[in-house]
Design an enzyme around this catalytic site. Structure first.
Site, short mmCIF file in Angstrom:
data_model
loop_
_atom_site.label_atom_id
_atom_site.label_comp_id
_atom_site.label_asym_id
_atom_site.label_seq_id
_atom_site.Cartn_x
_atom_site.Cartn_y
_atom_site.Cartn_z
N ASN A 207 -1.43 18.97 41.80
CA ASN A 207 -1.60 20.42 41.66
C ASN A 207 -0.23 21.09 41.54
O ASN A 207 0.79 20.42 41.55
CB ASN A 207 -2.41 20.97 42.84
CG ASN A 207 -1.73 20.67 44.15
OD1 ASN A 207 -0.64 21.14 44.42
ND2 ASN A 207 -2.37 19.85 44.97
N PRO A 302 -9.88 12.68 52.88
CA PRO A 302 -10.05 13.17 54.25
C PRO A 302 -9.43 14.55 54.38
O PRO A 302 -8.43 14.85 53.71
CB PRO A 302 -9.27 12.15 55.08
CG PRO A 302 -8.31 11.52 54.14
CD PRO A 302 -8.97 11.54 52.79
O1 C5P Z 1 -9.85 23.80 52.65
P1 C5P Z 1 -8.54 23.98 51.99
O2 C5P Z 1 -8.07 22.77 51.24
O3 C5P Z 1 -8.41 25.20 51.15
O4 C5P Z 1 -7.55 24.22 53.23
C1 C5P Z 1 -6.17 24.34 53.06
C2 C5P Z 1 -5.47 23.85 54.28
O5 C5P Z 1 -6.00 22.58 54.67
C3 C5P Z 1 -3.98 23.61 54.07
O6 C5P Z 1 -3.32 23.88 55.27
C4 C5P Z 1 -3.94 22.13 53.69
O7 C5P Z 1 -2.67 21.56 54.04
C5 C5P Z 1 -5.05 21.54 54.52
N1 C5P Z 1 -5.75 20.41 53.91
C6 C5P Z 1 -5.68 19.16 54.49
N2 C5P Z 1 -6.35 18.09 53.96
C7 C5P Z 1 -7.11 18.25 52.85
C8 C5P Z 1 -7.19 19.51 52.24
C9 C5P Z 1 -6.49 20.57 52.79
O8 C5P Z 1 -4.99 19.02 55.50
N3 C5P Z 1 -7.73 17.21 52.35
#
Ligand code: C5P
Length: 398
Positions: A207, A302
């Site tokens: 990304n 995860p």
């Molecule tokens: O749910 P979302 O991906 O939008 O949440 C973002 C937050 O969750 C960020 O702090 C990101 O570092 C963390 N995250 C994570 N593992 C994932 C996806 C997101 O730790 N697989």
């Protein structure tokens, strides 16, 4: 922070004196008030006018010049927050070690009450010479901060230690020395950047995260005295100095690294943009193109933050997440805060052009467990890093 700080740069007579010009520029740009004093040998390498133009202040190199302030050799070093000797020649370091005061700069250093940062630059043999090493030990023992010179090709066509550290590195250390150590004794873990999920040996899913926000937080926490572990996906940034750096590629690697830290961490800040999905299988050979369309089966990665949130009950660290959203910013972020058991979530609207992914600035909302929502103005990621740490420190005290 160097903003509004008074810094005196002492330039001594080595070829690296030209790099001090860049140092002055960086410090002035960072908001410091900079004055430059030179030795008479330094003046042979770079004209004082260069430093006068860059600092906006008169440069002094002759104690007895009628234009030199009568007791400038005393006041300069006492009014300053920091003296930086860059470059510091072996001769100048020897003079410092022995308390010599035979010109403006040496006298100012001797009379100074400020912190002193010494940046040696000299021929490798001069640097390695037992006399120089002993002098460095002497001045370090008296409280001067002496940087390690860089290694590489020197002006005298030899290879080895003796290069002046890069001006950016000197400026960063100067900022650290001038920052209050309110995070002293804390272990802060920061994740940053994107993850790369391999499709085959030559392709991956990733990304637009640049890692700038996470790196800014890691730098700010280090400057404020924390022991920082930075777990970073692949980015174009240099790992900050003085940080325990762990390079990862995939979400699974980031997960392992982050979970391994949970037991020792006081604060965990997950600024990384972790890929939510990864290819179900990584092809061992490059996938060949075909006539028809191509479908990639993706499986869930995860959620590292959610796992950390579950661990938090026992380990008691402060857990901060980031939420990059393109719509319903507050509501989505609030839901993540609850679901993942966070103490605080930093929500940014990545559809804005002036903020978010890869930008220098960020405009965020901070949401807390008690439902409080705080809107911060658009600001450089460096400033936001400090603002976030300020708020984390308040949460720790609650
Ligand atoms: O749910 P979302 O991906 O939008 O949440 C973002 C937050 O969750 C960020 O702090 C990101 O570092 C963390 N995250 C994570 N593992 C994932 C996806 C997101 O730790 N697989």
């Amino acid at each position: 922070m160097i903003k509004d700080k008074k810094i005196v740069i002492g330039v001594t007579g080595g070829i690296a004196a030209y790099k001090a010009a860049e140092l002055v520029r960086i410090l002035v740009k960072g908001g410091a008030s900079v004055r430059v004093a030179m030795t008479s040998n330094a003046v042979k390498f770079v004209a004082p006018l260069t430093f006068e133009t860059l600092s906006g202040n008169r440069v002094v190199w002759d104690m007895f010049d009628p234009f030199t302030e009568p007791i400038g050799h005393i006041t300069w070093g006492q009014e300053a927050d920091l003296l930086i000797i860059a470059p510091a020649t072996s001769n100048f370091i020897a003079k410092m070690a022995h308390g010599t005061a035979d010109d403006f700069l040496t006298s100012m250093v001797l009379a100074s009450t400020a912190k002193i940062l010494v940046c040696p630059a000299m021929n490798t043999q001069m640097y390695k010479n037992a006399a120089t090493q002993e002098n460095i030990r002497l001045i370090s023992g008296r409280g001067c901060f002496v940087m390690k010179p860089g290694e590489g090709e020197l002006a005298c066509h030899t290879e080895g230690p003796g290069r002046l550290p890069e001006p950016e590195e000197i400026a960063e250390l100067a900022g650290n020395l001038l920052t209050e150590k309110d995070l002293d004794g804390l272990k802060v873990v920061v994740t940053a950047g994107p993850t790369q999920e391999p499709v085959d040996p030559v392709r991956y899913i990733t990304n637009r995260s640049s890692g700038k926000m996470g790196y800014a937080i890691a730098r700010a926490a280090t400057a404020r005295g924390a022991a920082v572990k930075l777990i970073s996906g692949p980015v174009a940034l240099k790992p900050p100095a003085g940080i325990d750096f762990h390079q990862v590629k995939t979400a699974e690697e980031m997960r392992k690294a982050a979970l391994a830290e949970a037991g020792q961490a006081d604060v965990i800040i997950k600024a990384a943009a972790v890929s939510d999905y990864r290819p179900g299988e990584t092809a061992l050979q490059k996938i060949k193109k075909d006539e028809g369309s191509f479908t990639l089966n993706m499986i869930k990665n995860p959620d590292i933050l959610a796992e950390l949130g579950a661990l938090k009950k026992n380990d008691g660290f402060i857990l901060v997440g980031f939420a990059a959203e393109t719509e319903s910013l507050t509501a989505n972020a609030e839901e993540k805060l609850r679901k993942k058991n966070l103490d605080m979530i930093v929500a940014n609207d990545v559809s804005r052009e002036d903020s978010g992914f890869d930008a220098e600035n960020n405009k965020v909302q901070i949401i807390y467990r008690d439902g409080k929502v705080e809107d911060l103005p658009l600001m450089p990621k460096e400033s936001l890093a400090d603002q976030l740490l300020d708020r984390i420190m308040v949460l720790r005290k609650k």
